[in-house]
Design an enzyme around this catalytic site. Structure first.
Site, PDB file in Angstrom:
ATOM      1  N   VAL A 117       0.873  -1.181   0.000  1.00  0.00           N
ATOM      2  CA  VAL A 117       0.000   0.000   0.000  1.00  0.00           C
ATOM      3  C   VAL A 117       0.909   1.230   0.000  1.00  0.00           C
ATOM      4  O   VAL A 117       1.630   1.464   0.967  1.00  0.00           O
ATOM      5  CB  VAL A 117      -0.885   0.031   1.270  1.00  0.00           C
ATOM      6  CG1 VAL A 117      -1.844   1.211   1.233  1.00  0.00           C
ATOM      7  CG2 VAL A 117      -1.628  -1.291   1.448  1.00  0.00           C
ATOM      8  N   HIS A 173      10.344   5.136   1.232  1.00  0.00           N
ATOM      9  CA  HIS A 173       9.046   5.712   0.847  1.00  0.00           C
ATOM     10  C   HIS A 173       7.942   5.036   1.683  1.00  0.00           C
ATOM     11  O   HIS A 173       7.860   3.806   1.711  1.00  0.00           O
ATOM     12  CB  HIS A 173       8.811   5.464  -0.649  1.00  0.00           C
ATOM     13  CG  HIS A 173       7.622   6.181  -1.197  1.00  0.00           C
ATOM     14  ND1 HIS A 173       7.706   7.057  -2.250  1.00  0.00           N
ATOM     15  CD2 HIS A 173       6.314   6.152  -0.831  1.00  0.00           C
ATOM     16  CE1 HIS A 173       6.496   7.532  -2.517  1.00  0.00           C
ATOM     17  NE2 HIS A 173       5.636   6.993  -1.659  1.00  0.00           N
ATOM     18  N   PRO A 174       7.093   5.832   2.359  1.00  0.00           N
ATOM     19  CA  PRO A 174       6.093   5.229   3.250  1.00  0.00           C
ATOM     20  C   PRO A 174       5.196   4.210   2.533  1.00  0.00           C
ATOM     21  O   PRO A 174       4.653   4.502   1.476  1.00  0.00           O
ATOM     22  CB  PRO A 174       5.255   6.426   3.707  1.00  0.00           C
ATOM     23  CG  PRO A 174       6.147   7.600   3.536  1.00  0.00           C
ATOM     24  CD  PRO A 174       7.011   7.299   2.349  1.00  0.00           C
ATOM     25  N   HIS A 175       5.095   3.036   3.108  1.00  0.00           N
ATOM     26  CA  HIS A 175       4.223   2.003   2.536  1.00  0.00           C
ATOM     27  C   HIS A 175       3.844   0.986   3.602  1.00  0.00           C
ATOM     28  O   HIS A 175       4.589   0.761   4.548  1.00  0.00           O
ATOM     29  CB  HIS A 175       4.896   1.307   1.354  1.00  0.00           C
ATOM     30  CG  HIS A 175       6.141   0.540   1.711  1.00  0.00           C
ATOM     31  ND1 HIS A 175       7.351   1.151   1.966  1.00  0.00           N
ATOM     32  CD2 HIS A 175       6.357  -0.786   1.870  1.00  0.00           C
ATOM     33  CE1 HIS A 175       8.255   0.232   2.253  1.00  0.00           C
ATOM     34  NE2 HIS A 175       7.678  -0.961   2.213  1.00  0.00           N
ATOM     35  N   SER A 176       2.672   0.397   3.445  1.00  0.00           N
ATOM     36  CA  SER A 176       2.228  -0.688   4.317  1.00  0.00           C
ATOM     37  C   SER A 176       2.197  -1.956   3.475  1.00  0.00           C
ATOM     38  O   SER A 176       2.355  -1.896   2.253  1.00  0.00           O
ATOM     39  CB  SER A 176       0.816  -0.424   4.850  1.00  0.00           C
ATOM     40  OG  SER A 176       0.710   0.857   5.413  1.00  0.00           O
TER      41      SER A 176
END
Ligand SMILES: [Zn+2]
Ligand SMILES: [Zn+2]
Ligand SMILES: [Zn+2]
Length: 341
Positions: A117, A173-176
């Protein structure tokens, strides 16, 4: 029925510990990532904007089209996308797998899903986002969970987020991540069993009891709104651990009403923000613990989020006994965090 051999050698494998019953995943392809071969350090993992694989168009940054895309007017103006992980631990095989035997052991092919995500901004992680942006992340978790859980091969859907190099985030890089597994993972199984036996004995949900006690004792509560509560648990497993619960007893994350998304985003964002402010942007992991998607009876379970800042390193005592040693009591951790609220 047990098969004697596995069918697809390219799919990762799960193996079960004969003594503890715990499953481990073996996904050798993942070591193709160059970072895995060298010492992890913050500099190396601080992926530059130019080299970031998530900066290209959604179509170009994954082998296939995004499985979910939130955008403004056009495709390039996206705000959030979910793509298949290029280095999956669990891969979609299109058919359910059976457990097979290897000598005295049991194993199963890692059939499932592994998705990422991705939020748009290269640097602004959840703690620094607006409530609207975090609400969109919650909405994406919820939407995708509901799509995946209907796959009959899927037994559990895990949603988690790694932030910072010490938490295993290999791209800054922000991710889930969303992982769908063909077995119920051991930690979840233990949590289900433990809460079931508590309820059998006490005729009440263990987590409802915990929430009630925290509200009465007040010392460890950090944030609260109409629908959710965040506190440092009385029995924390790491320093500054935070748990978030829906106040109403609910077993399944996916049954969270849409009207409550922004309230969930509110306590999640504030919890991450207070860790950021207090502990100077620590690495952390958070994950959702929810009832399995195995169509079993799990009404006793109470879904929740656990946030683990990376403040401990496991030494011999933790590894040898499984007993974590905290350097700050949960009461003092809450007191300390509250100074920054
Ligand atoms: Zn990026
Ligand atoms: Zn409950
Ligand atoms: Zn849990």
């Amino acid at each position: 029925m047990l098969k004697k051999t596995r069918q697809n050698k390219n799919v990762p494998e799960l193996r079960q510990d004969l003594v503890t019953g715990e499953w481990v995943a073996i996904a050798e392809k993942r070591v193709e990532r160059p970072q895995e071969f060298v010492k992890r350090d913050a500099e190396l993992l601080n992926t530059s904007f130019k080299k970031c694989p998530f900066e290209t168009s959604p179509q170009a940054s994954a082998k296939e089209k995004p499985v979910l895309l939130y955008k403004n007017k056009n495709e390039t103006d996206w705000t959030l996308q979910i793509v298949l992980n290029l280095y999956p631990v669990f891969t979609h095989t299109g058919q359910c797998k059976d457990i097979f035997q290897v000598g005295p052991y049991f194993a199963i092919e890692g059939a499932g899903l592994h998705e990422i995500v991705i939020t748009r901004d290269h640097k602004r992680h959840l703690a620094l986002m607006s409530n609207g942006e975090v609400t969109e992340v919650v909405r994406a978790y919820h939407q995708r969970y509901n799509e995946i859980k209907n796959d009959e091969c899927v037994k559990y859907v895990s949603i988690f987020h790694n932030h910072g190099p010490e938490a295993g985030a290999s791209i800054s890089h922000p991710h889930s991540q969303i992982v769908a597994t063909p077995v119920v993972p051991s930690d979840v199984h233990r949590s289900l069993e433990g809460s079931k036996s508590y309820e059998d004995k006490n005729k009440k949900c263990v987590h409802c009891i915990i929430i009630g006690w925290e509200k009465e004792d007040k010392k460890r509560i950090l944030f609260e709104n109409d629908s959710f509560i965040a506190f440092v648990p009385f029995v924390s497993r790491v320093n500054f651990e935070i748990q978030i619960f829906p106040k109403e007893h609910r077993s399944n994350f996916e049954e969270t009403p849409k009207e409550q998304f922004s309230q969930l985003a509110d306590v999640l964002r504030k919890s991450l923000r207070v860790l950021y402010d207090t502990l100077d942007n620590p690495s952390y992991n958070f994950f959702i613990h929810t009832a399995p998607a195995d169509h079993g009876e799990h009404k006793h379970y109470h879904w929740h989020i656990e946030i683990f800042p990376k403040t401990n390193t496991w030494g011999g005592i933790e590894l040898g006994t499984g007993m974590e040693v905290l350097m700050i009591s949960p009461e003092n951790a809450a007191k300390y965090l509250k100074k920054h609220i």
